[in-house]
Motif scaffolding. Structure first.
Motif, PDB file in Angstrom:
ATOM      1  N   LEU A  41       0.828  -1.198   0.000  1.00 47.51           N
ATOM      2  CA  LEU A  41       0.000   0.000   0.000  1.00 47.51           C
ATOM      3  C   LEU A  41       0.867   1.255   0.000  1.00 47.51           C
ATOM      4  O   LEU A  41       1.949   1.272   0.596  1.00 47.51           O
ATOM      5  CB  LEU A  41      -0.901  -0.001   1.240  1.00 47.51           C
ATOM      6  N   SER A  56      -3.083   4.159   5.239  1.00 47.97           N
ATOM      7  CA  SER A  56      -2.935   2.813   4.685  1.00 47.97           C
ATOM      8  C   SER A  56      -2.702   1.768   5.772  1.00 47.97           C
ATOM      9  O   SER A  56      -2.956   0.577   5.553  1.00 47.97           O
ATOM     10  CB  SER A  56      -1.797   2.776   3.661  1.00 47.97           C
ATOM     11  N   TYR A  57      -2.277   2.190   6.969  1.00 53.03           N
ATOM     12  CA  TYR A  57      -2.143   1.237   8.076  1.00 53.03           C
ATOM     13  C   TYR A  57      -3.527   0.732   8.501  1.00 53.03           C
ATOM     14  O   TYR A  57      -3.710  -0.456   8.778  1.00 53.03           O
ATOM     15  CB  TYR A  57      -1.415   1.882   9.251  1.00 53.03           C
ATOM     16  N   ALA A  60      -4.729  -1.592   5.773  1.00 54.46           N
ATOM     17  CA  ALA A  60      -4.017  -2.868   5.854  1.00 54.46           C
ATOM     18  C   ALA A  60      -4.595  -3.754   6.949  1.00 54.46           C
ATOM     19  O   ALA A  60      -4.719  -4.976   6.776  1.00 54.46           O
ATOM     20  CB  ALA A  60      -2.528  -2.632   6.094  1.00 54.46           C
ATOM     21  N   PHE A  72       1.768  -8.138   4.124  1.00 55.22           N
ATOM     22  CA  PHE A  72       1.391  -6.759   3.840  1.00 55.22           C
ATOM     23  C   PHE A  72       2.616  -5.867   3.921  1.00 55.22           C
ATOM     24  O   PHE A  72       3.471  -6.037   4.800  1.00 55.22           O
ATOM     25  CB  PHE A  72       0.300  -6.280   4.799  1.00 55.22           C
ATOM     26  N   THR A  98      -0.846  -9.500  11.772  1.00 56.02           N
ATOM     27  CA  THR A  98      -0.412 -10.294  10.615  1.00 56.02           C
ATOM     28  C   THR A  98       0.522 -11.435  11.013  1.00 56.02           C
ATOM     29  O   THR A  98       1.078 -12.109  10.142  1.00 56.02           O
ATOM     30  CB  THR A  98       0.311  -9.408   9.589  1.00 56.02           C
ATOM     31  N   LEU A 102       4.784  -8.632   7.874  1.00 57.20           N
ATOM     32  CA  LEU A 102       4.712  -7.191   7.642  1.00 57.20           C
ATOM     33  C   LEU A 102       6.054  -6.672   7.138  1.00 57.20           C
ATOM     34  O   LEU A 102       7.109  -7.048   7.648  1.00 57.20           O
ATOM     35  CB  LEU A 102       4.335  -6.474   8.948  1.00 57.20           C
TER      36      LEU A 102
END
Length: 370
Positions: A41, A56-57, A60, A72, A98, A102
């Protein structure tokens, strides 16, 4: 070699924002189903640029709940625009959500317009970025009883008395991914055994028709620094596994002729969006503290296409990527939604996902043992 999808679509009006978010969620879901390795992203702000990129965090985290098998990444987080505490907290939360899948690209930002919206002068962005990353390391390391961490970095101020919560999932913290354009950035990645972004141009020129010359140069520097750092072969292999070369626009069609024709349609819409944004960027460059030293060429020129685009039939794309695999690039980041996200643009993006999955990726994937 891994293949990842870069969700870099633009919205041209406020009433398009919601549909863009929904369409990108669908596109990311298709990518996961087709066997892509990661979703990356952007981090951009203002003038209708990329609606998901304003946080975008958060986006995500939403996708991570839907697509738990995916990695991600961020390409790239503009570090001067993030208070160090929020930067660390968000990364730690995503690292937990995740299970450590990450990859946080880090850079100093791209346009004065984005800087001034956060109270940062463009001329100071590189120093603020470096200081923020150093502060972030202090925050990641801080235990409850350690002395306070004082933050005094341009617009970012504060004093942290306790630890950051939550703790990271990954040892130390999630992997950062510097852009290996300067030796200091390449060395930061290499010494920490982090992957890196390997660029295909050398500033102040942003473009050119010999990208492999630049990719080889920057990858060679990074690779030598990895060896110099004294890591084990296994650690080096893990870093190279995600070392990334990015294409802003990837487009695959059944034939080279079809791919070029469709590419030019996509690029005309993309260039129109860039020219609209340039008006606002020019306003931000009204004083000496916010002047850019480089200019991006027109996206319809062969210079831009040669640096930033990967296109053609599946067979052509495979042949293009073989030298990158041989060099040691671990991850190809594919901008499959570049430009304004119309219905036709989404159709072409999904076409590219399908052809990459069916006819390109198998040439670079090692079959799992039965």
């Amino acid at each position: 070699m891994r293949f990842s999808v870069f969700l870099n679509a633009r919205s041209m009006a406020a009433n398009e924002d919601r549909k863009l978010i929904q369409d990108l969620t669908s596109h990311a879901t298709i990518a996961a189903e087709l066997g892509f390795d990661a979703i990356f992203l952007p981090d951009h702000h203002f003038n209708g640029y990329m609606p998901i990129a304003s946080d975008s965090y958060m986006y995500a985290a939403y996708l991570a709940a839907k697509l738990p098998q995916m990695h991600f990444g961020f390409s790239v987080t503009s570090v001067p625009l993030h208070h160090p505490v929020r930067f660390v907290e968000r990364i730690n939360i995503l690292d937990q959500l995740t299970d450590g899948k990450l990859l946080v690209g880090v850079g100093s930002g791209t346009t004065p317009e984005e800087m001034i919206g956060f109270g940062v002068d463009y001329k100071d962005s590189k120093d603020i970025s470096e200081n923020n990353l150093a502060i972030a390391e202090q925050l990641w390391a801080k235990q409850m009883d350690d002395p306070a961490v004082t933050i005094n970095n341009g617009p970012h101020q504060g004093r942290v008395l306790q630890r950051i919560a939550p703790a990271a999932y990954s040892p130390g913290h999630a992997r950062l991914m510097p852009v290996a354009m300067k030796e200091a950035s390449a060395r930061r990645a290499a010494e920490n055994a982090w992957p890196a972004f390997i660029p295909a141009f050398t500033p102040p020129q942003i473009g050119g028709t010999e990208p492999m010359k630049h990719v080889s140069k920057y990858f060679g520097i990074y690779r030598a620094l990895l060896d110099e750092a004294g890591h084990s072969p296994e650690t080096i292999a893990r870093a190279l596994d995600w070392t990334t070369h990015t294409y802003q626009l990837v487009h695959v069609a059944e034939t080279d002729e079809q791919a070029r024709e469709e590419l030019e349609i996509i690029l005309r819409a993309y260039q129109n969006a860039i020219e609209r944004e340039a008006e606002f960027n020019a306003r931000a460059e009204a004083d000496d503290s916010n002047k850019k030293t480089d200019q991006t060429p027109n996206a319809l020129t062969e210079d831009w296409i040669g640096t930033w685009c990967l296109y053609g039939s599946p067979e052509t794309v495979v042949e293009h990527l073989k030298p990158y695999q041989a060099l040691g690039i671990g991850n190809i980041l594919c901008g499959t939604t570049t430009g304004p996200l119309t219905e036709e643009r989404l159709r072409l993006g999904n076409q590219t996902l399908r052809l990459l999955s069916e006819k390109v990726m198998p040439a670079f994937k090692v079959a799992e043992p039965a």
